[in-house]
Design an enzyme around this catalytic site. Structure first.
Site, mmCIF file in Angstrom:
data_model
loop_
_atom_site.group_PDB
_atom_site.id
_atom_site.type_symbol
_atom_site.label_atom_id
_atom_site.label_comp_id
_atom_site.label_asym_id
_atom_site.label_seq_id
_atom_site.Cartn_x
_atom_site.Cartn_y
_atom_site.Cartn_z
ATOM 1 C CG ASN A 1 -18.562 -17.467 24.406
ATOM 2 O OD1 ASN A 1 -18.837 -16.324 24.028
ATOM 3 N ND2 ASN A 1 -17.454 -18.077 24.064
ATOM 4 N N PRO B 1 -29.629 -9.556 35.186
ATOM 5 C CG PRO B 1 -30.594 -11.503 34.406
ATOM 6 C CD PRO B 1 -30.938 -10.160 34.935
ATOM 7 C CE LYS C 1 -26.742 -13.790 30.820
ATOM 8 N NZ LYS C 1 -27.341 -15.022 30.264
#
Length: 275
Positions: A116, A230, A213
């Site tokens: 993030n 990924p 991921k």
DNA sequence: GTCCAGGAACTCA
DNA sequence: TGAGTTCATGGA
């Protein structure tokens, strides 16, 4: 050392989002800190790169790091001559990218931090953590001062508040827990290099803060399982807009990670990503 | 002020 | 299993 290779572009590699300590230092020139070392790379022309190291270091470290013992031309040619138009464009656009064989612990912590966050922010966090917990070194040739990536014991002993002051956000606990797992043997990164990609991902995901991921990124860039794939927000964009979410990695069995890297690099270009 | 970034944990159904 | 929410932080 001067290296000749038709699939070796230092700018593309630096901007491919797989490593966070390769930065521009001038026209066609980049610096890189890895394995406690500082080197400079200069793109002399399309197929020629100068690396500031001797033959010994090249053979022992950098040839492996840049995966120069593998012919990416085979993959690029296959995609360019294939029937997938998006991959044709992507492979041509990023044909100088290589999958780096990074230090597994650095990849582990770097991609835990990455969640993030955008790439510039990740880089800033990593430099702060290196300055606080890595070793200060000076490159003898250039006199440049740099900091090595912290060892697992340093981060395992770090205090949560100290990490929080480095602006790592909620990831501070993840970093400490993952480092402790490496120290106490719960997470044996060297063992994960020689086991399968699937097994490596399964083990990595047992650590709090590591999901699918991040596990795939660590597997691909730190453990060198090049079949890893990924999927981040950019890859989701590709898979949704160009493949109707029906992309099958089985068509690229054994090298899906390379394909993924061409996709990632190209879609960011298409959208004009400035970071 | 709002939205987004190489996400993941948690909650609730 | 799946959708929605929350978690720090910085930059556009």
């Amino acid at each position: 050392m001067i290296i000749e290779n038709r699939n070796f572009d230092i700018k593309q590699i630096a901007e491919s989002g797989q490593c966070f300590r390769m930065n521009p230092i001038g026209q066609n020139k980049y610096s890189l800190i890895a394995f406690d070392r500082y080197i400079k790379l200069k793109q002399l022309d399309e197929n020629l790169i100068e690396i500031s190291c001797d033959e010994n270091d090249y053979n022992n470290i950098w040839e492996r790091y840049f995966h120069l013992d593998f012919d990416y031309g085979i993959i690029v040619d296959r995609l360019v001559n294939g029937s997938d138009n998006f991959l044709k464009e992507a492979a041509l656009y990023g044909k100088g990218i290589r999958i780096l064989r990074q230090d597994p612990f650095e990849a582990l912590i770097s991609f835990i931090i990455s969640q993030n966050k955008n790439i510039p922010s990740i880089k800033n966090c990593i430099e702060r953590i290196c300055e606080a917990y890595g070793n200060r070194k000076e490159d003898t040739a250039s006199g440049i001062v740099y900091y090595t990536f912290p060892t697992p014991d340093k981060l395992a002993e770090a205090k949560k508040e100290d990490l929080r002051s480095l602006k790592l956000g909620y990831r501070d606990e993840y970093i400490i827990e993952a480092s402790r797992a490496v120290i106490n043997g719960t997470l044996n990164l060297e063992a994960l290099k020689v086991c399968s990609h699937d097994e490596a991902v399964k083990t990595l995901k047992s650590i709090r803060g590591i999901g699918d991921k991040v596990a795939n990124c660590v597997s691909l860039y730190g453990l060198h399982h090049i079949e890893a794939f990924p999927v981040d927000v950019w890859m989701k964009r590709v898979l949704s807009e160009y493949y109707n979410n029906k992309f099958d990695t089985e068509n690229y069995r054994g090298y899906a990670g390379i394909v993924q890297q061409y996709m990632f690099y190209y879609i960011r270009h298409v959208y004009g990503a400035s970071n």
